[in-house]
Design an enzyme around this catalytic site. Structure first.
Site, PDB file in Angstrom:
ATOM      1  N   CYS B  93      19.284 -39.577  -5.771  1.00 32.34           N
ATOM      2  CA  CYS B  93      18.541 -40.506  -6.625  1.00 32.34           C
ATOM      3  C   CYS B  93      18.921 -40.374  -8.093  1.00 32.34           C
ATOM      4  CB  CYS B  93      17.042 -40.288  -6.452  1.00 32.34           C
ATOM      5  SG  CYS B  93      16.560 -40.216  -4.725  1.00 32.34           S
ATOM      6  N   LYS B 339       7.238 -45.897  -9.047  1.00 31.34           N
ATOM      7  CA  LYS B 339       6.117 -46.293  -8.199  1.00 31.34           C
ATOM      8  C   LYS B 339       5.897 -47.801  -8.198  1.00 31.34           C
ATOM      9  CE  LYS B 339       2.449 -46.321  -5.743  1.00 31.34           C
ATOM     10  NZ  LYS B 339       2.887 -47.630  -5.255  1.00 31.34           N
ATOM     11  N   HIS B 343      12.395 -48.517  -6.847  1.00 28.14           N
ATOM     12  CA  HIS B 343      13.378 -47.427  -6.911  1.00 28.14           C
ATOM     13  C   HIS B 343      14.603 -47.753  -6.070  1.00 28.14           C
ATOM     14  CE1 HIS B 343      15.217 -43.563  -7.037  1.00 28.14           C
ATOM     15  NE2 HIS B 343      14.606 -43.012  -6.018  1.00 28.14           N
TER      16      HIS B 343
END
Ligand code: ZN
Lengths: 127, 398
Positions: B93, B339, B343
């Site tokens: 990520c 959130k 993402h």
């Protein structure tokens, strides 16, 4: 299991745990690591020996998994725990106890279990 | 123009332009198309000649699975009409923040003057279980994934360890999700632009206890890009590039939680922050606004602690006590965070750079919420933070 799909080191460790002879790799400075590993990740020692895995460890943290990957679809809900075993930690599924009854600090014994969905071997823990 | 510690020449780095796609569900769009849109938007925003771009550094994590595509560097270079050396960065990520870091170092060294950085991820064209499996590739396959540990599971392990060590509750975490949804309301690029309540979070179905569905960021398709240039190039070409990247840092850790000393801290982020702050000549007290990697609510807590905004164990209450809200002393994730903003894994690092650039330039919906001449920090974490890259952004001194 064919040699092509075997993960050397890890599969050997599962074999050993299954036959009650689990081990970890130790350097002369008391650091632990898990196979396959050629050098102590803490101190750089290359003199690693196999030492007996403690027969009992302590649940450091755990989770009850409800949403998962296709390989574990029929296992849910299941408990995954990180268990401290002397100088090493292992991640595995907690069996033989209801998910609601698992607690951090509980004593568990490392074992090898089969997953419900695929029948693959993995590390497990029992009270 | 700075002189590096060794006395060598070191150029300052400016953000000349940024570009984003909408973050959300765009399952029909290949990642090359997503990046094409974001990359061209960044080049347009920078208002530079296409021929001046010297390299492309591109973050992507799971393209082999969702796009059935490796070797993406040249592919996405073509998508933005560039014939330059193009390299993909994969650090889970944190993929595009590591791309940004490489670009910053190349520009500082004088090797390059103009670099297009960015990332993209296509995630919703595969099923949620398949995407869960793809994301688990960022964990230790032999020792974690084989036991059924998922990524929500990994952060759930950290959340329980945090609660045990320091205290805190699911309700504390719920306030983080509520805050980030509220911040995303005016973000036109965000996946979720709706308010939620703490009850919504607490009542959501469990994913990996103690975390529920609303503790988790969604699966998202999207891309982000930024044009980074040397100070000299910006001046010579009269660019409007008022934001500088003044610090970069990256930290590492053992990939598996079981092999770490701390289950409720992220030392890799601490190392990265220390390096980035030293690089920028700032201290944690100087930080005014941050975009952090809240892939799960608990991750925001550990991030703010690693950044030095809170001591270990004290970040958990920050959202509930309204310290990290828009009006608080430490605004966190004014863009909505992972959130609410979404993402798309490989795009998140550059998205944070873009969000902070907009905040500093004054064209972000929440630019008014921060001090004049703020010091901004982007925190992008891969896996359970075993790859963490952190950047400091400030108004350029010219
Ligand atoms: Zn050692």
């Amino acid at each position: 299991m064919s040699d092509e799909s075997r993960d050397a080191g890890h599969a050997d460790l599962l074999d050993a745990i299954e036959s009650g002879e689990g081990y970890y790799l130790a350097c002369e400075n008391g650091h632990g690591s898990l196979p396959p590993q050629r050098i102590c990740p803490e101190c750089g020692s290359r003199e690693l020996t196999q030492e007996a895995l403690p027969e009992e460890g302590e649940v450091e943290t755990f989770t009850v998994i409800h949403a998962t990957t296709p390989s574990f679809a029929e296992d849910t809900p299941y408990v995954v725990a990180v268990v401290g075993l002397g100088p090493v930690g292992l991640t595995g599924q907690v069996r033989g106890v209801e998910p609601d009854a698992v607690e951090t600090g509980a004593s568990v014994r490392p074992t090898v279990v089969e997953t419900e969905t695929t029948g693959e071997r993995t590390i497990g823990f029992r009270p | 123009m700075d002189v590096a510690d060794g006395g060598g020449y070191m150029s300052g780095v400016r953000v000349a332009g940024i570009g984003l796609t909408h973050f959300g569900q765009h399952p029909e769009r290949p990642s090359r198309d997503l990046f094409g849109e974001a990359g061209l938007a960044a080049l347009d925003d920078a208002a530079i000649e296409r021929e001046d771009v010297e390299a492309l550094m591109y973050g992507n994590f799971m393209g082999e699975i969702s796009d059935h595509q490796g070797h993406m560097g040249p592919l996405v270079a073509e998508a933005v009409g560039l014939d330059v050396p193009a390299t993909r960065f994969e650090s889970a990520c944190a993929s595009s923040a590591t791309a940004v870091r490489e670009a910053v170092m190349n520009i500082r060294s004088g090797e390059q003057d103009v670099v297009l950085v960015g990332g993209a991820e296509r995630m919703t064209n595969i099923s949620t279980p398949d995407a869960t499996e793809a994301l688990a590739l960022a964990a230790d396959d032999l020792y974690e994934v084989s036991a059924g540990m998922t990524f929500p599971g990994a952060y759930a392990l950290m959340a329980r360890a945090y609660f045990e060590q320091y205290g805190g509750s699911r309700e504390d975490l719920a306030h983080i999700a509520v805050k980030n949804h509220y911040n995303a309301l005016e973000n036109e690029y965000a996946q979720y632009r709706r308010e939620i309540s703490t009850e919504d979070v607490l009542d959501a179905p469990p994913v990996a206890e103690p975390l529920g569905l609303y503790d988790a960021c969604p699966l998202t398709d999207g891309a982000s890009a930024a044009v980074l240039v040397s100070e000299e190039y910006a001046e010579a070409n009269g660019l409007d590039a008022s934001v500088a990247i003044t610090g970069t840092g990256q930290g590492g850790d053992k990939i598996a939680l079981q092999d770490r000393e701390f289950l409720a801290r992220t030392p890799a982020a601490r190392k990265a922050a220390t390096e980035a702050y030293d690089d920028a000549g700032i201290a944690a007290e100087d930080v005014d606004v941050v975009e952090v990697h809240d892939c799960f609510t608990i991750a925001e807590v550990m991030a703010t602690e690693a950044l030095g905004l809170y001591e270990p164990g004290e970040g958990i209450a920050a959202a509930r006590e309204e310290e990290t809200t828009r009006e608080g002393p430490h605004p966190v994730n004014l863009s909505g965070g992972l959130k609410a903003k979404g993402h798309p894994v490989g795009a998140t690092g550059t998205n944070q750079i873009a969000a902070l650039t907009r905040l500093l330039r004054g064209d972000h919906p929440h630019s008014d919420a921060i001090a004049d001449s703020p010091t901004a920090v982007a925190h992008n974490a891969g896996g359970t933070a075993a790859s963490t890259a952190i950047h400091v952004l400030e108004e350029a001194q010219s």
